[in-house]
Design a protein around this motif. Sequence first.
Motif, mmCIF file in Angstrom:
data_model
loop_
_atom_site.group_PDB
_atom_site.id
_atom_site.type_symbol
_atom_site.label_atom_id
_atom_site.label_comp_id
_atom_site.label_asym_id
_atom_site.label_seq_id
_atom_site.Cartn_x
_atom_site.Cartn_y
_atom_site.Cartn_z
ATOM 1 N N UNK A 98 0.881 -1.149 -0.039
ATOM 2 C CA UNK A 98 0.004 0.060 0.094
ATOM 3 C C UNK A 98 0.725 1.233 -0.114
ATOM 4 N N UNK A 99 1.169 1.664 -1.257
ATOM 5 C CA UNK A 99 2.000 2.854 -1.370
ATOM 6 C C UNK A 99 1.183 4.069 -1.250
ATOM 7 N N UNK A 123 1.919 6.017 -15.885
ATOM 8 C CA UNK A 123 1.820 6.590 -17.155
ATOM 9 C C UNK A 123 2.291 8.200 -17.112
ATOM 10 N N UNK A 124 3.241 8.438 -16.175
ATOM 11 C CA UNK A 124 3.846 9.840 -15.961
ATOM 12 C C UNK A 124 5.069 9.974 -16.733
ATOM 13 N N UNK A 131 6.768 5.079 -2.734
ATOM 14 C CA UNK A 131 6.134 5.543 -4.086
ATOM 15 C C UNK A 131 6.008 4.321 -4.868
ATOM 16 N N UNK A 132 4.787 4.320 -5.750
ATOM 17 C CA UNK A 132 4.927 3.337 -6.779
ATOM 18 C C UNK A 132 4.927 3.641 -8.241
ATOM 19 N N UNK A 133 5.619 3.378 -9.136
ATOM 20 C CA UNK A 133 5.554 4.139 -10.531
ATOM 21 C C UNK A 133 5.060 2.766 -11.352
ATOM 22 N N UNK A 134 4.266 2.861 -12.276
ATOM 23 C CA UNK A 134 3.789 1.867 -13.238
ATOM 24 C C UNK A 134 3.780 2.820 -14.511
ATOM 25 N N UNK A 135 4.522 1.996 -15.725
ATOM 26 C CA UNK A 135 4.545 2.563 -16.884
ATOM 27 C C UNK A 135 4.946 4.195 -17.008
ATOM 28 N N UNK A 136 5.972 4.311 -16.007
ATOM 29 C CA UNK A 136 6.243 5.854 -16.242
ATOM 30 C C UNK A 136 7.763 5.990 -17.164
ATOM 31 N N UNK A 172 14.516 1.502 -0.006
ATOM 32 C CA UNK A 172 14.224 0.442 -0.873
ATOM 33 C C UNK A 172 12.550 0.184 -0.893
ATOM 34 N N UNK A 173 11.850 0.911 -0.176
ATOM 35 C CA UNK A 173 10.460 0.491 -0.158
ATOM 36 C C UNK A 173 9.895 1.218 -1.356
ATOM 37 N N UNK A 174 9.999 0.834 -2.404
ATOM 38 C CA UNK A 174 9.277 1.235 -3.772
ATOM 39 C C UNK A 174 8.747 0.050 -4.505
#
Length: 94
Positions: free
Chosen positions: A3-4, A10-11, A23-28, A40-42
């Motif tokens: 749970x970030x 898509x940023x 933080x969580x990054x998807x398709x960035x 390392x909590x990402x």
Amino acid sequence: MEDYKTRYKNATFTRERIELDGKYFENCEFKDCLIVLERGETGIRGSRFLNCKLLLRGNAYTVGKIIKLFTGKSPLKVLDFDAPLFEEREGASL
């Protein structure tokens, strides 16, 4: 999935300092950024890093040193604190 508190999808990030922890990054896409990792909590999925520099601090830095002990090589290029974070390009301004 963890749970970030902050999530990006898509940023595009350009010439920014990005703290990955929490933080969580998807398709960035990250272009010419300084990427900072300490705990390392990402989460990162399907993202691209173009001409970015990675700065390890705290626990992440310790893990990098341990990898070097095991492999005999540094897993990453070390960022020299005296070096400019971004190279000046002809006609470009910050």
